[in-house]
Design an enzyme around this catalytic site. Structure first.
Site, PDB file in Angstrom:
ATOM      1  N   CYS A  46       0.900  -1.668  -0.041  1.00  0.00           N
ATOM      2  CA  CYS A  46       0.332   0.375  -0.233  1.00  0.00           C
ATOM      3  C   CYS A  46       0.526   1.405   0.358  1.00  0.00           C
ATOM      4  O   CYS A  46       0.886   1.862   0.997  1.00  0.00           O
ATOM      5  CB  CYS A  46      -0.814  -0.027   1.078  1.00  0.00           C
ATOM      6  SG  CYS A  46      -2.092   0.849   1.302  1.00  0.00           S
ATOM      7  N   ALA A  48       2.521   4.842  -2.361  1.00  0.00           N
ATOM      8  CA  ALA A  48       1.056   6.093  -3.212  1.00  0.00           C
ATOM      9  C   ALA A  48       0.432   4.688  -4.542  1.00  0.00           C
ATOM     10  O   ALA A  48      -0.491   4.798  -5.403  1.00  0.00           O
ATOM     11  CB  ALA A  48       2.185   6.636  -3.845  1.00  0.00           C
ATOM     12  N   ARG A  69       2.433  -7.341   4.950  1.00  0.00           N
ATOM     13  CA  ARG A  69       3.692  -7.966   6.078  1.00  0.00           C
ATOM     14  C   ARG A  69       2.965  -8.682   7.106  1.00  0.00           C
ATOM     15  O   ARG A  69       2.608  -6.888   7.482  1.00  0.00           O
ATOM     16  CB  ARG A  69       5.057  -7.780   5.372  1.00  0.00           C
ATOM     17  CG  ARG A  69       5.205  -9.034   4.131  1.00  0.00           C
ATOM     18  CD  ARG A  69       7.089  -8.874   4.573  1.00  0.00           C
ATOM     19  NE  ARG A  69       6.834  -7.431   3.807  1.00  0.00           N
ATOM     20  CZ  ARG A  69       7.859  -6.915   3.844  1.00  0.00           C
ATOM     21  NH1 ARG A  69       8.861  -7.720   3.687  1.00  0.00           N
ATOM     22  NH2 ARG A  69       8.450  -5.763   3.539  1.00  0.00           N
ATOM     23  N   ASP A 109       9.712  -3.838  -7.246  1.00  0.00           N
ATOM     24  CA  ASP A 109      10.151  -4.081  -8.080  1.00  0.00           C
ATOM     25  C   ASP A 109      11.595  -5.657  -7.097  1.00  0.00           C
ATOM     26  O   ASP A 109      11.339  -6.561  -7.019  1.00  0.00           O
ATOM     27  CB  ASP A 109      11.341  -3.628  -9.041  1.00  0.00           C
ATOM     28  CG  ASP A 109      10.787  -3.206  -9.773  1.00  0.00           C
ATOM     29  OD1 ASP A 109       9.607  -3.116 -10.582  1.00  0.00           O
ATOM     30  OD2 ASP A 109      11.648  -2.269 -11.039  1.00  0.00           O
ATOM     31  N   HIS A 133       4.646  -3.865 -13.518  1.00  0.00           N
ATOM     32  CA  HIS A 133       6.050  -3.759 -14.441  1.00  0.00           C
ATOM     33  C   HIS A 133       6.627  -5.061 -14.239  1.00  0.00           C
ATOM     34  O   HIS A 133       6.867  -5.840 -13.500  1.00  0.00           O
ATOM     35  CB  HIS A 133       6.810  -2.835 -13.278  1.00  0.00           C
ATOM     36  CG  HIS A 133       8.406  -2.729 -13.956  1.00  0.00           C
ATOM     37  ND1 HIS A 133       8.569  -2.302 -15.271  1.00  0.00           N
ATOM     38  CD2 HIS A 133       9.670  -2.815 -13.685  1.00  0.00           C
ATOM     39  CE1 HIS A 133       9.962  -2.332 -15.205  1.00  0.00           C
ATOM     40  NE2 HIS A 133      10.110  -2.704 -14.539  1.00  0.00           N
TER      41      HIS A 133
END
Lengths: 491, 480
Positions: A46, A48, A69, A109, A133
């Protein structure tokens, strides 16, 4: 270590995947969010982007919750606060992932491998996993369970803009893709389209691409023209102005807000319009500088593209990940210490036009960077539409972040991957341009041309104008901006 | 003689046979000034002008400069519909008084014109110019309205007045006479201050120096003619107030789905809004029925805007509360656009957010799509409707101007038009007058009043100022 997925494909397929990109018409979205109705969407992360997309999807009628988590929940971290304050259900992976029909992986990533490995065993049979991505799939070779559908929906703007544009009743341009190895039920495209509608993207334009084209073009754009060129340009231009006795506050302001101002012209009318903002003598001067810059920098752009295509870039970066980001963090600290970064913008008035007139070299750098990135990408087999979005289209977005808080903040805002590539570019480009910069004076950066007479040679001007307009990035830009203007903002 | 000192109204309240009252008028007319009094019908324009001729009973306050002082009574030349009516009525009574048992011809025009006349030569000259010479022997009561108006004018002008009070002097005059009168008035501007009552801005003579705007018996605004901005705003205000406004029709092709008339528009059950652990609103229950108008008030920070954005779907906590709006229970798979289509929303925050370079016509058109900026192609019909709204706001020729370059008040008017363009069942006005000056406040209130008077719209109106009341609101809710 990881296994580069792209490198496992035969050349024929590599080229086919790289060339995937099609602008979708709004009429291709008649079903709205129907494909997601009644499905349970769980967002991982969570930040932006995660918050913005989740809020948009919920406001479009979707069922959205967040999974974090255990530690983030226990410690009530910012991500937990953001989700709960906005009225979302928050739970651990174990609690929520098994209930999810669609899982949106919106973590950085760097965390993808760990996150995906943790959630995959928990995911429902036949569910969908979405990325924004494709790095994890393409560069790290993550193998997803065969029964799962894997898609990508990537809004081409920062999270705040994704949310703001939706609330305005619009959206941001969005790239979608289906990972063909993981589309067991053939529903990937329908889900990706519904997701793009849910975040408002269909109103601003959707590009149907592939995981591979997205990754290889995104990496190239962000590390060269977007972040790298603007960072290198900022440092070189600032130091040159100080060397030439320009007031430091003025120099700082000219650069900090100059990128934003000149790329605004780029956004509306391409490279042509950006140069048209200059006087005729300045335009010719700028054109010549850009040609020189392109010649000097072309090998560097080729090297970046080659390293991205063959996987060298991601391998080297992942080695740094494994080494506690020693390089990244070191370079980040260096950036904070540069003279430009440490000199606040002066309290001086600079008119919109003055940013062009006194920033001829900056305009030349943007032109050179955009064209080189575009040329290099298309030469590598990436289709022009994609190359346009990853070069010219996104440059103003990065320029905006520099206007907000200079380079350090820009680097903090972009992904770690972009930041890493940006530093690589910067370190190679600074020495590369050292000789070129020796001949630079304040007429092209800081003071503008001192002209009593705006006369130019007709033949030369015609030549320059023709070359500007004939560049392929201008051709595709005219088409794509036309699409956008058709369906959007009557500005 | 001419007026040597100002006429001064000091907190003057004047009663007219309990039919009408002018309240707390503060006004000063300097010898070199020429005023127009303007305002809507029934606002008190003629009453204010009449006070200058000694009409009405002073309840409180003082009026200096008109009453006899040092043995001299300033002469006030008066032309007005009322004075004309009185004269005609007097003549009619003479006719009735047939004690002589002869048919009365009534008073001939020459007698009315020349008796007690201060400047016979001028009266004759004017009578000639007004083409009245051939009517001098005729009975006054047999004159047409226009002709008797001319008689009134000549009487006033030839009385060597110290002050001219001309209440709609141009009404009923033909073009020739109008030009003649205006030319004559022009010759008096150095010597005689004038106070005119005029409804039409295009009739304002060049020499007018000041404009007084009156509404509901109170002098609301005084504007200098050479203050172009204020003059322009006053023009728009009057346009709004005086034109017989019809709110443009909705677009038949983009009608919102029909609502169940038996259901409330909004039903909030135990609404709680909290930030961190601080409750801003604690278990509020509120129902808004169709065609109900509400005024919402409460101190700053009491959650007014939060409450409204919960209804409008902009507040994320609408998903954790029991909210029923326009047939939807929130969080049951509806989109915010399905909610927003029923709501017209105006707030200062919206105005701040409405940046960018949208043209005025497009701002109004964006109301069809509830968007901030226009992103969807509009039909010709919708464009026509937007043009009708622009006309209503007095901005017909400004549709292509850029919203962000407009004055604050004009922007507010446009956002109200944007909210109204689709005729929403619910209009939410969050402090629509906030930050507006007197003039713009009057304009905004005038527009809202016109809208409320129409049917089929419920209004939720937030404000702090009791004087900004809107007619027709009968329900009140207070927070905090």
């Amino acid at each position: 270590m990881s296994n580069n997925y792209f490198n496992t494909l035969p050349l024929r397929e590599q080229l086919e995947q790289l060339a995937k990109c099609r602008f979708m018409d709004i009429s291709e979205f008649p079903d709205g969010v129907e494909a997601l109705k009644g499905k349970k969407i769980v967002v991982i992360g969570c930040g932006a982007q995660g918050l913005a997309q989740g809020m948009n999807l919920r406001d479009s009628g979707c069922d959205v919750s967040y999974t974090l988590r255990q530690a983030a929940i226990d410690e009530k971290r910012q991500s937990w606060k953001s989700a709960t304050e906005n009225g979302f259900t928050v739970g651990t992976y174990e609690e929520l992932i098994p209930t999810a029909d669609v899982v949106l992986n919106l973590t950085p990533d760097k965390q993808h491998t760990a996150v995906v490995n943790a959630i995959m065993p928990l995911m429902k049979q036949g569910a969908c996993l979405s990325y924004s991505h494709g790095f994890n799939i393409v560069e790290e070779g993550m193998k997803i369970r065969d029964d799962l559908t894997v898609i990508m929906v990537a809004p081409k703007c920062p999270g705040s803009e994704v949310r703001n544009e939706y609330v305005r009743g619009f959206g941001v341009p969005t790239l979608i893709a289906v990972h063909e190895d993981n589309d067991p039920k053939g529903e990937g495209l329908a889900l990706a389209k519904a997701y793009a509608v849910g975040t408002g993207g269909h109103k601003a334009g959707v590009l149907m691409s592939s995981f591979i084209a997205e990754v290889k073009s995104d990496l190239m754009g962000e590390q060269t023209i977007l972040c790298g060129m603007l960072q290198t340009g900022s440092l070189l231009c600032f130091d040159k102005m100080i060397e030439e006795g320009i007031d430091a506050g003025y120099a700082s302001k000219l650069i900090q807000y100059g990128w934003e101002t000149i790329t605004e012209a780029l956004k509306y009318g391409g490279v042509t319009n950006m140069l048209d903002r200059l006087s005729n003598p300045a335009k010719i001067k700028c054109f010549d500088l850009a040609e020189e810059l392109k010649q000097i920098m072309r090998p560097l752009y080729n090297k970046h593209q080659d390293d991205i295509i063959n996987g060298t870039f991601s391998r080297v970066m992942m080695e740094d990940w494994a080494n506690d980001d020693v390089n990244l963090l070191g370079w980040r600290a260096e950036t904070a210490e540069t003279a430009f970064e440490k000199t606040p913008a002066g309290d001086v008035e600079i008119s919109e036009q003055e940013y062009f007139d006194n920033g001829i070299l900056m305009v030349a750098m943007v032109k050179a960077g955009v064209e080189l990135a575009f040329e290099t990408m298309t030469a590598a087999g990436i289709i022009a539409d994609s190359a346009y979005y990853e070069s010219l289209h996104e440059t103003p977005l990065i320029a905006n972040t520099i206007a907000r808080k200079k380079l350090y903040e820009m680097n903090a805002t972009i992904s770690d991957t972009a930041e890493y590539g940006c530093y690589l570019y910067n370190h190679a480009c600074l020495p590369l341009l050292a000789d070129f910069m020796k001949d630079i004076k304040t007429d092209v950066i800081g003071k503008g041309l001192k002209l009593d007479d705006l006369g130019v040679d007709n033949a030369r001007l015609i030549e320059v104008n023709a070359e500007l307009r004939a560049h392929p990035v201008e051709a595709i830009g005219t088409v794509l901006r036309g699409h956008m203007a058709d369906m959007k903002k009557i500005v | 003689m001419t007026l040597s000192h100002p006429i001064r109204f000091d907190d003057l309240t004047v009663n007219f046979d309990d039919r009408f009252q002018l309240n707390h008028i503060n006004w000063q007319i300097e010898p070199q000034q020429h005023w127009v009094i303007t305002g809507t019908n029934g606002a008190g324009k003629s009453a204010l002008a009449a006070v200058l001729t000694g009409a009405g009973d002073i309840v409180s306050g003082t009026l200096d400069g008109i009453a006899p002082s040092a043995g001299i009574t300033p002469r006030v030349g008066l032309v007005s519909f009322e004075a004309q009516a009185v004269l005609i009525e007097t003549e009619r009574k003479k006719d009735d008084a047939d004690i002589m048992d002869v048919i009365s011809e009534g008073t001939p025009v020459y007698e009315i014109l020349f008796e007690d006349c201060q400047d016979i030569a001028l009266a004759k000259e004017l009578a000639d110019k007004f083409d009245l010479t051939k009517l001098l022997d005729r009975s006054f009561r047999k004159l047409s309205t226009g002709e008797s108006r001319k008689v009134m004018l000549i009487r006033a002008l030839a009385s060597k007045p110290d002050l001219l009070v001309l209440d709609e002097p141009f009404d009923g005059l033909d073009t020739h006479s109008l030009a003649m009168l205006q030319a004559h008035l022009q010759t008096l501007i150095k010597t005689v201050p004038m106070v005119m009552v005029l409804n039409r801005f295009d009739e304002f003579p060049e020499f007018i120096t000041h404009i007084a705007y009156i509404d509901q018996g109170q002098l609301q605004l005084q504007v200098q003619r050479d203050d172009a901005t204020a003059f322009d705003e006053l023009y728009k205000l009057l346009h709004l107030k005086t034109t017989d406004l019809t709110v443009p029709a909705p677009d038949p092709d983009t009608q919102t789905p029909a609502l169940n008339p038996g259901e409330p528009l909004v039903r909030l059950t135990d609404l709680t809004i909290k930030y961190d652990d601080k409750k801003i609103i604690d278990r509020l229950n509120w129902t808004v029925e169709p065609n109900q108008h509400w005024q919402l008030s409460g101190p700053n920070g009491s959650g007014k805007t939060g409450l409204l954005s919960i209804i409008n779907g902009d507040h994320p906590q609408c998903y954790v509360n029991d909210i029923f709006v326009f047939g939807f229970k929130r969080g049951s798979g509806e989109s915010i656009w399905q909610i927003k289509q029923f709501i017209g929303y105006v707030s200062t925050a919206l105005q701040w957010e409405y940046k960018g370079t949208t043209g005025l016509r497009n701002v109004i058109l964006s109301g069809f799509h509830d968007s901030n900026g226009l992103y969807t192609r509009c039909t010709d019909r919708q464009k026509t409707i937007a043009n009708e709204w622009l006309a209503l706001l007095g901005m017909s020729d400004r549709g292509d101007e850029i919203f962000s370059k407009l004055s604050y008040g004009d922007q507010r008017l446009l956002l109200i038009a944007r909210a109204m363009v689709k005729h929403p069942p619910l209009l939410i006005l969050d402090e629509p007058c906030l930050g507006l000056d007197d003039m713009n406040r009057q304009m905004v209130l005038a527009l809202i009043e016109k809208i409320c008077a129409g049917s089929g719209i419920s209004v939720i109106y937030v404000n702090h100022h009791p004087e900004d009341k809107i007619k027709g609101i009968e329900n009140y809710i207070s927070l905090g």
